[in-house]
Scaffold this motif. Structure first.
Motif, PDB file in Angstrom:
ATOM      1  N   ARG A   1      11.365   9.346  17.318  1.00 55.71           N
ATOM      2  CA  ARG A   1      11.552   9.654  15.910  1.00 55.71           C
ATOM      3  C   ARG A   1      12.679   8.810  15.334  1.00 55.71           C
ATOM      4  N   LEU A   2      12.447   8.283  14.147  1.00 56.56           N
ATOM      5  CA  LEU A   2      13.507   7.643  13.369  1.00 56.56           C
ATOM      6  C   LEU A   2      13.717   8.536  12.164  1.00 56.56           C
ATOM      7  N   ASN A   3      14.860   9.275  12.177  1.00 54.76           N
ATOM      8  CA  ASN A   3      15.017  10.294  11.150  1.00 54.76           C
ATOM      9  C   ASN A   3      15.546   9.713   9.850  1.00 54.76           C
ATOM     10  N   SER A   4      15.687  10.565   8.850  1.00 55.18           N
ATOM     11  CA  SER A   4      16.069  10.108   7.511  1.00 55.18           C
ATOM     12  C   SER A   4      17.493   9.575   7.458  1.00 55.18           C
ATOM     13  N   ASP A   5      18.313   9.846   8.501  1.00 53.86           N
ATOM     14  CA  ASP A   5      19.681   9.320   8.559  1.00 53.86           C
ATOM     15  C   ASP A   5      19.755   7.987   9.278  1.00 53.86           C
ATOM     16  N   GLY A   6      18.584   7.464   9.718  1.00 48.39           N
ATOM     17  CA  GLY A   6      18.586   6.201  10.435  1.00 48.39           C
ATOM     18  C   GLY A   6      18.888   6.346  11.908  1.00 48.39           C
ATOM     19  N   LYS A   7      18.826   7.557  12.457  1.00 50.20           N
ATOM     20  CA  LYS A   7      19.091   7.796  13.873  1.00 50.20           C
ATOM     21  C   LYS A   7      17.786   7.721  14.656  1.00 50.20           C
ATOM     22  N   LEU A   8      17.799   7.031  15.792  1.00 47.87           N
ATOM     23  CA  LEU A   8      16.630   6.885  16.635  1.00 47.87           C
ATOM     24  C   LEU A   8      16.711   7.887  17.772  1.00 47.87           C
ATOM     25  N   LEU A   9      15.705   8.730  17.874  1.00 46.32           N
ATOM     26  CA  LEU A   9      15.690   9.804  18.859  1.00 46.32           C
ATOM     27  C   LEU A   9      14.513   9.603  19.790  1.00 46.32           C
TER      28      LEU A   9
ATOM     29  N   GLN B   1       3.556   9.580  11.997  1.00 46.45           N
ATOM     30  CA  GLN B   1       3.681  10.659  11.030  1.00 46.45           C
ATOM     31  C   GLN B   1       4.959  10.493  10.232  1.00 46.45           C
ATOM     32  N   SER B   2       4.941  11.069   9.033  1.00 38.55           N
ATOM     33  CA  SER B   2       6.126  10.995   8.188  1.00 38.55           C
ATOM     34  C   SER B   2       6.374  12.329   7.523  1.00 38.55           C
ATOM     35  N   ARG B   3       7.620  12.817   7.709  1.00 34.61           N
ATOM     36  CA  ARG B   3       8.143  13.972   6.971  1.00 34.61           C
ATOM     37  C   ARG B   3       9.527  13.585   6.461  1.00 34.61           C
ATOM     38  N   ASN B   4       9.561  12.590   5.602  1.00 29.34           N
ATOM     39  CA  ASN B   4      10.822  11.956   5.194  1.00 29.34           C
ATOM     40  C   ASN B   4      11.502  11.298   6.382  1.00 29.34           C
ATOM     41  N   ASP B   5      10.674  10.918   7.392  1.00 29.73           N
ATOM     42  CA  ASP B   5      11.153  10.222   8.569  1.00 29.73           C
ATOM     43  C   ASP B   5       9.943   9.507   9.174  1.00 29.73           C
ATOM     44  N   PHE B   6      10.127   8.879  10.320  1.00 34.47           N
ATOM     45  CA  PHE B   6       9.014   8.297  11.068  1.00 34.47           C
ATOM     46  C   PHE B   6       8.930   8.978  12.420  1.00 34.47           C
ATOM     47  N   ARG B   7       7.718   9.426  12.794  1.00 32.98           N
ATOM     48  CA  ARG B   7       7.513  10.055  14.090  1.00 32.98           C
ATOM     49  C   ARG B   7       6.371   9.320  14.792  1.00 32.98           C
ATOM     50  N   PHE B   8       6.632   8.862  15.990  1.00 35.26           N
ATOM     51  CA  PHE B   8       5.653   8.098  16.749  1.00 35.26           C
ATOM     52  C   PHE B   8       5.085   8.993  17.848  1.00 35.26           C
ATOM     53  N   CYS B   9       3.779   9.171  17.837  1.00 36.04           N
ATOM     54  CA  CYS B   9       3.137  10.145  18.709  1.00 36.04           C
ATOM     55  C   CYS B   9       2.039   9.484  19.532  1.00 36.04           C
ATOM     56  N   THR B  10       1.854   9.972  20.741  1.00 40.92           N
ATOM     57  CA  THR B  10       0.733   9.510  21.556  1.00 40.92           C
ATOM     58  C   THR B  10      -0.514  10.341  21.300  1.00 40.92           C
ATOM     59  N   SER B  11      -0.370  11.389  20.555  1.00 38.64           N
ATOM     60  CA  SER B  11      -1.473  12.117  19.939  1.00 38.64           C
ATOM     61  C   SER B  11      -0.857  12.733  18.701  1.00 38.64           C
ATOM     62  N   GLU B  12      -1.669  13.354  17.888  1.00 35.11           N
ATOM     63  CA  GLU B  12      -1.105  13.918  16.671  1.00 35.11           C
ATOM     64  C   GLU B  12      -0.186  15.097  16.950  1.00 35.11           C
TER      65      GLU B  12
ATOM     66  N   ALA C   1       0.836  -1.199   0.000  1.00 36.12           N
ATOM     67  CA  ALA C   1       0.000   0.000   0.000  1.00 36.12           C
ATOM     68  C   ALA C   1       0.869   1.246   0.000  1.00 36.12           C
ATOM     69  N   VAL C   2       0.346   2.329  -0.507  1.00 31.41           N
ATOM     70  CA  VAL C   2       1.031   3.621  -0.511  1.00 31.41           C
ATOM     71  C   VAL C   2       0.095   4.642   0.129  1.00 31.41           C
ATOM     72  N   PHE C   3       0.602   5.346   1.142  1.00 32.71           N
ATOM     73  CA  PHE C   3      -0.122   6.441   1.780  1.00 32.71           C
ATOM     74  C   PHE C   3       0.600   7.732   1.400  1.00 32.71           C
ATOM     75  N   GLU C   4      -0.070   8.582   0.682  1.00 31.91           N
ATOM     76  CA  GLU C   4       0.584   9.763   0.120  1.00 31.91           C
ATOM     77  C   GLU C   4      -0.209  11.023   0.432  1.00 31.91           C
ATOM     78  N   SER C   5       0.510  12.081   0.748  1.00 30.29           N
ATOM     79  CA  SER C   5      -0.103  13.378   0.986  1.00 30.29           C
ATOM     80  C   SER C   5       0.510  14.387   0.034  1.00 30.29           C
TER      81      SER C   5
ATOM     82  N   THR D   1       3.324  18.497   3.252  1.00 29.32           N
ATOM     83  CA  THR D   1       4.664  18.129   3.708  1.00 29.32           C
ATOM     84  C   THR D   1       4.642  17.014   4.747  1.00 29.32           C
ATOM     85  N   GLU D   2       3.463  16.506   5.080  1.00 27.20           N
ATOM     86  CA  GLU D   2       3.375  15.480   6.109  1.00 27.20           C
ATOM     87  C   GLU D   2       2.239  14.509   5.792  1.00 27.20           C
TER      88      GLU D   2
END
Length: 298
Positions: free
Chosen positions: A232-240, A215-226, A192-196, A199-200
């Motif tokens: 966050r797993l950023n576009s460089d592969g770093k886990l924050l 959420q995705s802005r060329n990365d992955f963001r995990f939120c307990t609300s929007e 599947a493809v989810f596209e907007s 920018t998000e």
């Protein structure tokens, strides 16, 4: 003549048996192809009309052709119900149809009914070739096995594209969805493809206890609300975790993992625990190494 008005042009095939007819117009020659026409001729700016009436109303039903604008109307109970305009557009409940079939009512319902355990279909054809259909699988028998399909009808590749079961399960690429949304991409790895177009892109997950979001802005963001990001797993592969940047204080830019705690000194930033009973109680191993050399372990 067998009726009050019986007009015969030819009856070499014979006259059939009639019952309640008041008038008969007959032209059935032995040639078998003789037409029989009734002509109702009116002025160019008038109507040609057939009235259907009874003792209470002489024209409670009628068929009327308007010669000025060349449209045909059908009336029941003294009201117009259907119109065919001069372009062949059909209107039901409207006097100005805008498409090949235009239905206008307060709450219109169109019913398509088949015999028991038989299928029903609305078929779309392009240039004489079958394209796609809306297909109800009545032949499956009563109950939730009766599925509704959006179906490809292309010759040689007939297949169900989308399936909606009467249990509310939706299947894409499968005829037997087991959950509310069941997607099977076959041998294609991208399911599947989810596209907007913004920018998000956000996928919201909600239950009775609250809402979470990915959420995705060329990365992955995990939120307990929007609006509350937790990881966050950023576009460089770093886990924050607890931070949205890979530059932490005076420590510079991190390489892989960044964990930032709160301001409460009594609460640990991270806990690494070992529940294996074979290891001495309360002991766990944390090893930090660089260039294949152990720098610190506990």
């Amino acid at each position: 003549p067998s009726k009050p008005l019986h007009v015969i042009k030819s009856n070499t095939e014979g006259t059939p048996t009639f019952s309640d007819e008041v008038a008969i117009f007959q032209n059935n020659s032995a040639a078998l192809s003789s037409p029989s026409h009734i002509g109702i001729i009116a002025g160019s700016n008038s109507n040609s009309q057939i009235n259907f009436g009874d003792k209470d109303d002489a024209d409670i039903g009628k068929i009327s052709y308007n010669h000025t604008s060349n449209y045909l109307r059908f009336f029941t109970n003294t009201s117009e119900r259907l119109r065919i305009d001069n372009a062949g557009l059909v209107g039901i409940g409207t006097t100005s149809p805008s498409s090949i079939l235009d239905i206008n009512a307060d709450a219109p319902i169109v019913t398509i009914e088949s015999a028991a355990s038989n299928d029903s279909k609305i078929l779309f054809v392009e240039g004489g070739a079958n394209a796609v259909s809306l297909f109800y699988e009545g032949s499956a028998g009563p109950g939730t096995d009766n599925n509704f399909h959006i179906r490809s009808e292309l010759s040689g590749s007939e297949a169900n594209l989308v399936t909606v079961g009467l249990d509310g399960h939706v299947g894409i690429g499968t005829d037997s969805p087991t959950h509310h949304l069941h997607v099977n991409s076959g041998t294609t790895n991208v399911v599947a493809v989810f596209e907007s177009s913004d920018t998000e892109a956000t996928i919201r997950i909600k239950d009775t206890t609250g809402t979470a979001a990915i959420q995705s802005r060329n990365d992955f963001r995990f939120c307990t609300s929007e609006s509350t990001e937790r990881m966050r797993l950023n576009s460089d592969g770093k886990l924050l975790v607890g931070t949205t940047t890979d530059s932490i204080g005076t420590m510079g830019t991190l390489s892989r993992l960044g964990v930032v705690g709160g301001t409460n000194a009594s609460v640990p930033v991270a806990v690494i625990a070992d529940t294996d009973t074979s290891v001495e109680a309360g002991c766990c191993l944390l090893e930090i190494s660089y260039s294949n050399d152990t720098a610190w372990s506990e």
